[in-house]
Design a protein around this motif. Structure first.
Motif, PDB file in Angstrom:
ATOM      1  N   ILE A 172       0.865  -1.190   0.000  1.00  0.00           N
ATOM      2  CA  ILE A 172       0.000   0.000   0.000  1.00  0.00           C
ATOM      3  C   ILE A 172       0.898   1.235   0.000  1.00  0.00           C
ATOM      4  O   ILE A 172       1.917   1.265   0.713  1.00  0.00           O
ATOM      5  CB  ILE A 172      -0.913   0.013   1.251  1.00  0.00           C
TER       6      ILE A 172
ATOM      7  N   ARG B 176       0.743   5.742  -0.249  1.00  0.00           N
ATOM      8  CA  ARG B 176      -0.070   6.949  -0.387  1.00  0.00           C
ATOM      9  C   ARG B 176       0.089   7.446  -1.818  1.00  0.00           C
ATOM     10  O   ARG B 176       1.214   7.458  -2.364  1.00  0.00           O
ATOM     11  CB  ARG B 176       0.340   7.997   0.637  1.00  0.00           C
TER      12      ARG B 176
ATOM     13  N   LEU C  62       8.931   3.960   0.030  1.00  0.00           N
ATOM     14  CA  LEU C  62      10.031   3.794   0.992  1.00  0.00           C
ATOM     15  C   LEU C  62      10.898   2.618   0.534  1.00  0.00           C
ATOM     16  O   LEU C  62      10.450   1.776  -0.250  1.00  0.00           O
ATOM     17  CB  LEU C  62       9.459   3.577   2.399  1.00  0.00           C
TER      18      LEU C  62
ATOM     19  N   HIS D   9      10.432  -3.434  -1.200  1.00  0.00           N
ATOM     20  CA  HIS D   9      10.462  -4.190  -2.465  1.00  0.00           C
ATOM     21  C   HIS D   9      10.171  -3.343  -3.699  1.00  0.00           C
ATOM     22  O   HIS D   9      10.914  -3.378  -4.676  1.00  0.00           O
ATOM     23  CB  HIS D   9       9.505  -5.385  -2.374  1.00  0.00           C
TER      24      HIS D   9
ATOM     25  N   GLU E 154       2.763 -11.581  -1.670  1.00  0.00           N
ATOM     26  CA  GLU E 154       1.903 -11.493  -0.474  1.00  0.00           C
ATOM     27  C   GLU E 154       0.460 -11.877  -0.759  1.00  0.00           C
ATOM     28  O   GLU E 154      -0.315 -12.130   0.166  1.00  0.00           O
ATOM     29  CB  GLU E 154       1.938 -10.086   0.135  1.00  0.00           C
TER      30      GLU E 154
HETATM   31  N1  FMN Z   1       4.798   2.348   2.381  1.00  0.00           N
HETATM   32  C1  FMN Z   1       5.414   3.213   1.552  1.00  0.00           C
HETATM   33  O1  FMN Z   1       6.532   2.947   1.100  1.00  0.00           O
HETATM   34  N2  FMN Z   1       4.814   4.377   1.173  1.00  0.00           N
HETATM   35  C2  FMN Z   1       3.573   4.722   1.592  1.00  0.00           C
HETATM   36  O2  FMN Z   1       3.056   5.782   1.234  1.00  0.00           O
HETATM   37  C3  FMN Z   1       2.874   3.809   2.438  1.00  0.00           C
HETATM   38  N3  FMN Z   1       1.611   4.075   2.842  1.00  0.00           N
HETATM   39  C4  FMN Z   1       0.922   3.149   3.561  1.00  0.00           C
HETATM   40  C5  FMN Z   1      -0.411   3.380   3.890  1.00  0.00           C
HETATM   41  C6  FMN Z   1      -1.158   2.452   4.597  1.00  0.00           C
HETATM   42  C7  FMN Z   1      -2.612   2.707   4.897  1.00  0.00           C
HETATM   43  C8  FMN Z   1      -0.534   1.265   5.027  1.00  0.00           C
HETATM   44  C9  FMN Z   1      -1.303   0.238   5.807  1.00  0.00           C
HETATM   45  C10 FMN Z   1       0.803   1.033   4.717  1.00  0.00           C
HETATM   46  C11 FMN Z   1       1.548   1.955   3.978  1.00  0.00           C
HETATM   47  N4  FMN Z   1       2.880   1.726   3.629  1.00  0.00           N
HETATM   48  C12 FMN Z   1       3.536   2.614   2.818  1.00  0.00           C
HETATM   49  C13 FMN Z   1       3.589   0.525   4.102  1.00  0.00           C
HETATM   50  C14 FMN Z   1       3.780  -0.544   3.034  1.00  0.00           C
HETATM   51  O3  FMN Z   1       2.582  -0.808   2.346  1.00  0.00           O
HETATM   52  C15 FMN Z   1       4.272  -1.843   3.698  1.00  0.00           C
HETATM   53  O4  FMN Z   1       5.478  -1.598   4.338  1.00  0.00           O
HETATM   54  C16 FMN Z   1       4.424  -3.022   2.767  1.00  0.00           C
HETATM   55  O5  FMN Z   1       4.593  -4.177   3.529  1.00  0.00           O
HETATM   56  C17 FMN Z   1       5.626  -2.886   1.841  1.00  0.00           C
HETATM   57  O6  FMN Z   1       5.602  -3.994   0.988  1.00  0.00           O
HETATM   58  P1  FMN Z   1       6.933  -4.768   0.529  1.00  0.00           P
HETATM   59  O7  FMN Z   1       7.532  -5.336   1.789  1.00  0.00           O
HETATM   60  O8  FMN Z   1       6.429  -5.807  -0.378  1.00  0.00           O
HETATM   61  O9  FMN Z   1       7.808  -3.779  -0.115  1.00  0.00           O
END
Ligand code: FMN
Length: 446
Positions: A148, A150, A164, A167, A208
């Motif tokens: 997820i 923003r 961030l 992955h 996932e």
């Molecule tokens: N991670 C980001 O990198 N940028 C975001 O803007 C961001 N927004 C999020 C908003 C919500 C509502 C939630 C629940 C999570 C958000 N995250 C964001 C966290 C990532 O979705 C989360 O760390 C995810 O596990 C990353 O996936 P990956 O491990 O496959 O890279």
């Protein structure tokens, strides 16, 4: 087990946990303010958001009880159940477009202004999609990944995105280094289990969506996209297809983030949308940032992994809790059934090493309720001596969204609030009134 947002909303309605809002509600602030008030109590469905004919839902899972209901397990087993699903993934299936509700309407003319996308916080730079699960593939291996992000609306078919360094970040860097775009698809309007699965902390190479299948107990149905080589949940309400553009950055932010501060504006990658597909009578879903709903989505998968990591070092661990006051990221409380002196400190080391986000760790004995902040504070107040039981490590890696960190450089602290094993008998015995736990005051008063 519900496998679509609609099924989930019906279940909530049956249980009196979905409230309808028929009054006219402004997408700017008003919807988010109401969502925040409902946080943890019930889900809201806004049926009148001005000129849009599309309803908006939020707070579909604002408390641990909601996730327990979605998983069909007792509330204290939510994190453990998630960890089990993560360890035992189930492959997804791909269904024909004719069997995928999200293909009822297909358009290659994307206009985001047709969607009721709210502005959540005062200083947000504009409308943001906050409940979109982004699907992408590793350009090297072709393995799917979901997360997820923003997403700021920059134009009718353009989104700014915060990525961030996890992955998706690596996939995009890889594609960009070859001067290529990275194909993405964003699914909006999903049940709590898919949202939760998207937050699993996995090594690279784990899709996932297979964790969502495991949580369903059967394969999650995917469908092929129209304009990109990706598959998306067939039961979603909306899917936006597009590509992350190489070499392009545009201003994104500020945005009210989960630690209850604004993430600053800066140049960020841009997604150009190439198609939108949806159900005919689509429902839009939003997550109000920094609510329990947002925080728990991150906390539950993290707690599952954290428990395992602490258990590897300290087998006497009973439970772990990422507390809401600690943004469900920075503060951990751990209970142990201490058998050897020193175990509390080992549990602290294990927790701190498990994730760069964890900043302060408190360890208590097993009879302390780690989900009750008052009980935890009582243990710190009465079982801890700071010169003996608190330690600080300077200059470790923390979280950049923590404003007290030095661009992510952060101190770490451990607090051992367990009773020393050699304490004289009775000294730490908690007072107790026999019958207190079972007696009911209501049976005595008029
Ligand atoms: N991670 C980001 O990198 N940028 C975001 O803007 C961001 N927004 C999020 C908003 C919500 C509502 C939630 C629940 C999570 C958000 N995250 C964001 C966290 C990532 O979705 C989360 O760390 C995810 O596990 C990353 O996936 P990956 O491990 O496959 O890279």
């Amino acid at each position: 087990i519900c496998t679509s947002l609609r099924q989930w909303l019906s279940l909530l309605e049956e249980k009196g946990l979905l409230k309808q809002v028929n009054k006219l509600v402004d997408l700017k602030y008003e919807l988010a303010a109401l969502g925040k008030k409902a946080d943890g109590k019930y889900a809201l469905r806004f049926n009148n958001v001005g000129d849009y004919k599309i309803p908006v839902v939020t707070e579909i899972a604002g408390g641990r009880e909601f996730f327990a209901m979605a998983m069909d397990v007792p509330v204290d087993q939510v994190a453990e159940h998630f960890a089990r699903a993560q360890a035992n993934p189930i492959d997804c299936t791909v269904v024909d477009a004719s069997k995928a509700p999200v293909k009822e309407v297909v358009s290659q003319n994307v206009d985001l202004s047709t969607l009721p996308i709210p502005i959540h916080h005062e200083k947000d730079s504009g409308p943001y999609i906050t409940a979109g699960v982004l699907v992408a593939k590793d350009p090297k291996t072709g393995i799917r990944n979901i997360s997820i992000h923003r997403l700021q609306v920059l134009g009718p078919n353009r989104l700014g995105i915060l990525i961030l360094p996890r992955h998706l970040f690596h996939f995009f860097r890889e594609a960009e280094s070859m001067g290529k775009p990275l194909e993405v698809a964003i699914a909006i309007g999903l049940d709590p289990l898919v949202l939760l699965a998207s937050q699993a902390l996995t090594p690279p190479g784990v899709d996932e969506l297979t964790i969502a299948s495991a949580l369903y107990g059967k394969p999650l149905e995917l469908v092929k996209c129209e304009t990109v080589d990706l598959e998306v949940p067939a039961q979603a309400e909306i899917v936006l297809e597009g590509k992350l553009l190489p070499g392009i950055r545009e201003m994104e932010g500020p945005f009210g983030e989960y630690p209850k501060y604004y993430g600053p504006a800066s140049p960020k990658p841009v997604i150009e949308l190439t198609a939108m597909t949806s159900r005919k009578d689509l429902i839009y879903q939003t997550i109000v940032p920094a609510t329990r709903e947002h925080l728990l989505l991150g906390a539950i998968p993290r707690e599952g992994g954290l428990f395992q990591i602490v258990k590897n070092t300290v087998p006497t661990v009973c439970a772990v809790h990422l507390t809401p006051g600690g943004t469900c990221r920075y503060h951990v409380v751990i209970s142990i059934d201490k058998q050897n002196e020193g175990e509390a400190k080992n549990a602290i080391f294990a927790a701190l090493s498990s994730s760069q986000e964890i900043k302060h760790v408190v360890v208590v004995d097993k009879e302390v309720n780690i989900f009750d902040p008052e009980d935890v504070e009582w243990a710190i107040a009465t079982r801890c001596q700071a010169d003996r039981d608190v330690f600080v490590v300077a200059g470790a890696m923390g979280n950049k969204l923590d404003p007290s960190s030095d661009d992510g450089l952060s101190a770490k602290m451990g607090i051992d609030a367990t009773v020393p094993l050699n304490a004289e008998p009775g000294r730490f015995e908690r007072i107790r009134i026999p019958g207190e736990d079972t007696i009911s005051l209501e049976d005595y008063i008029e």
